[in-house]
Enzyme design. Structure first.
Site, PDB file in Angstrom:
ATOM      1  N   HIS A  99     -47.760  35.712   6.576  1.00  0.00           N
ATOM      2  CA  HIS A  99     -47.483  34.623   5.637  1.00  0.00           C
ATOM      3  C   HIS A  99     -48.232  33.339   5.960  1.00  0.00           C
ATOM      4  CE1 HIS A  99     -44.126  33.942   2.447  1.00  0.00           C
ATOM      5  NE2 HIS A  99     -45.310  33.562   2.024  1.00  0.00           N
ATOM      6  N   ASP A 126     -38.518  35.003   0.213  1.00  0.00           N
ATOM      7  CA  ASP A 126     -38.621  35.200   1.656  1.00  0.00           C
ATOM      8  C   ASP A 126     -37.231  35.158   2.269  1.00  0.00           C
ATOM      9  OD1 ASP A 126     -39.432  35.051   4.412  1.00  0.00           O
ATOM     10  OD2 ASP A 126     -41.221  33.937   3.848  1.00  0.00           O
ATOM     11  N   HIS A 128     -37.004  33.808   5.173  1.00  0.00           N
ATOM     12  CA  HIS A 128     -37.152  32.617   6.011  1.00  0.00           C
ATOM     13  C   HIS A 128     -37.775  31.482   5.202  1.00  0.00           C
ATOM     14  CE1 HIS A 128     -37.660  36.310   8.436  1.00  0.00           C
ATOM     15  NE2 HIS A 128     -36.892  35.696   9.314  1.00  0.00           N
ATOM     16  N   ASP A 130     -39.833  29.211   6.413  1.00  0.00           N
ATOM     17  CA  ASP A 130     -41.169  28.901   6.940  1.00  0.00           C
ATOM     18  C   ASP A 130     -41.440  27.402   6.877  1.00  0.00           C
ATOM     19  OD1 ASP A 130     -41.422  31.598   7.353  1.00  0.00           O
ATOM     20  OD2 ASP A 130     -42.645  31.967   5.581  1.00  0.00           O
ATOM     21  N   HIS A 143     -47.026  31.775  11.090  1.00  0.00           N
ATOM     22  CA  HIS A 143     -46.536  32.209   9.777  1.00  0.00           C
ATOM     23  C   HIS A 143     -45.191  31.567   9.436  1.00  0.00           C
ATOM     24  CE1 HIS A 143     -44.149  36.057  11.257  1.00  0.00           C
ATOM     25  NE2 HIS A 143     -43.817  34.980  11.914  1.00  0.00           N
ATOM     26  N   ASP A 229     -42.902  37.642   0.228  1.00  0.00           N
ATOM     27  CA  ASP A 229     -42.850  38.199   1.577  1.00  0.00           C
ATOM     28  C   ASP A 229     -42.033  39.489   1.529  1.00  0.00           C
ATOM     29  OD1 ASP A 229     -41.986  38.707   4.338  1.00  0.00           O
ATOM     30  OD2 ASP A 229     -42.620  36.664   4.794  1.00  0.00           O
ATOM     31  N   ASP A 231     -40.078  40.646   3.592  1.00  0.00           N
ATOM     32  CA  ASP A 231     -38.704  40.510   4.088  1.00  0.00           C
ATOM     33  C   ASP A 231     -37.775  39.794   3.113  1.00  0.00           C
ATOM     34  OD1 ASP A 231     -38.988  37.722   4.509  1.00  0.00           O
ATOM     35  OD2 ASP A 231     -39.443  37.959   6.631  1.00  0.00           O
ATOM     36  N   GLU A 274     -46.996  40.004   4.621  1.00  0.00           N
ATOM     37  CA  GLU A 274     -46.200  40.577   5.713  1.00  0.00           C
ATOM     38  C   GLU A 274     -46.004  42.088   5.613  1.00  0.00           C
ATOM     39  OE1 GLU A 274     -45.369  39.084   8.455  1.00  0.00           O
ATOM     40  OE2 GLU A 274     -45.715  36.972   7.951  1.00  0.00           O
TER      41      GLU A 274
END
Length: 309
Positions: A99, A126, A128, A130, A143, A229, A231, A274
């Site tokens: 990412h 995502d 997260h 980030d 990332h 992403d 995830d 990712e």
């Protein structure tokens, strides 16, 4: 359906992540049939190949935890120009890579939007946020920093290239968040980013949350960059990622997001990041991602192929 000119750009970057494997993401997406899915919907396609790794930049930062900063800084510069060039016409689709590539792709798109006098919105799909800076990251994995960088937060001086245009944090929506570090939580508290975590999705449903954001994009005549992403998805359906967090988006929630994005006709560029094929199971994550891109580009719910694994 509006016919788009989609431009595939492979970005084999793995230096921003905590484990190896993401550099194989572009090849995995191609093998899973991304090009055929796009052209099968009637869109034009140009596969521009993979970008080659640039020479590392001569940069230094006092945070000793940072990993591969010279390499990532060079990638950000290269990607910013590549994204700016590709966005002159058509819809660039950046195939990561980890990412950290968004620090470059969105930087270039933001520059293009600013020159066109259009506000740029960003949908961050995502687990997260980030939202670390180069100063706050403890893991040192870059990332985990692109949204803070792109929205002009402090803590990046001398590390990543200066931005020619930033993204207004009030024009950023995060969807699917469920793993936030303390420093990120503090930074997000007052910056204006809309954070819709999985509890919000559980309580309200994913459609109303996304719909409100898309209404804002349309009302301002904005461009919309989507950064997807792996995830964001629950690891039970998308295992090929090195940062798994339980309780992610389901198959139908993810497809609904993409179907709504298609209906909005607002998306101008896309990251797919990712994907780590080394962690996949017979290509199931790559195949799912191809299906999600197809939904974004107009595949209807009743047109889904039957897969045999």
């Amino acid at each position: 359906m509006t016919v788009k000119h989609c431009k595939l750009i492979g970005v084999p970057v793995q230096e921003g992540a905590g484990r190896l494997g993401c550099e194989m993401g572009p090849s995995s997406l191609r093998t899973a049939g991304l090009a055929a899915a796009i052209t099968g919907l009637g869109h034009r396609l140009s596969d521009l190949g993979n970008l080659s790794a640039p020479p590392a930049s001569q940069v230094h930062h006092p945070n000793p935890a940072l990993k591969n900063l010279p390499e990532i800084s060079a990638w950000v510069s290269l990607l910013s120009q590549a994204a700016y060039d590709a966005s002159a016409e058509g819809m660039p689709i950046f195939m990561g890579g980890d990412h950290s590539i968004a620090a470059g792709t969105v930087a270039g798109i933001a520059r293009r939007a600013a020159e066109a006098g259009r506000p740029l919105f960003m949908l961050w799909l995502d687990a997260h946020p980030d939202f670390h800076s180069l100063e706050s990251t403890v893991s040192g994995n870059i990332h985990g920093t692109p949204v803070a960088y792109l929205t002009g937060q402090a803590g990046f001086g001398g590390g990543l290239p200066p931005l020619q245009a930033t993204v207004d944090p009030k024009r950023v929506a995060m969807l699917g968040i469920r793993s936030v570090d303390p420093a990120e939580r503090l930074a997000l508290a007052h910056c204006g980013v809309s954070v819709f975590d999985m509890r919000a999705i559980d309580e309200h449903g994913i459609a109303p949350l996304l719909s409100r954001f898309l209404d804002r994009v349309a009302a301002e005549g904005g461009l919309l960059h989507v950064s997807l992403d792996v995830d964001f998805l629950d690891p039970s359906i998308a295992p090929a990622v090195g940062t798994t967090v339980q309780g992610g988006a389901t198959f139908r929630e993810a497809h609904l997001v993409m179907e709504m994005l298609h209906d909005s006709a607002l998306v101008s560029s896309l990251d797919i990041v990712e994907l780590n094929p080394f962690l996949d199971e017979r290509g199931r994550t790559a195949t799912l991602l191809v299906g999600l891109v197809a939904s974004l580009l107009g595949r209807r719910v009743m047109d889904r192929p039957t897969w045999s694994f």
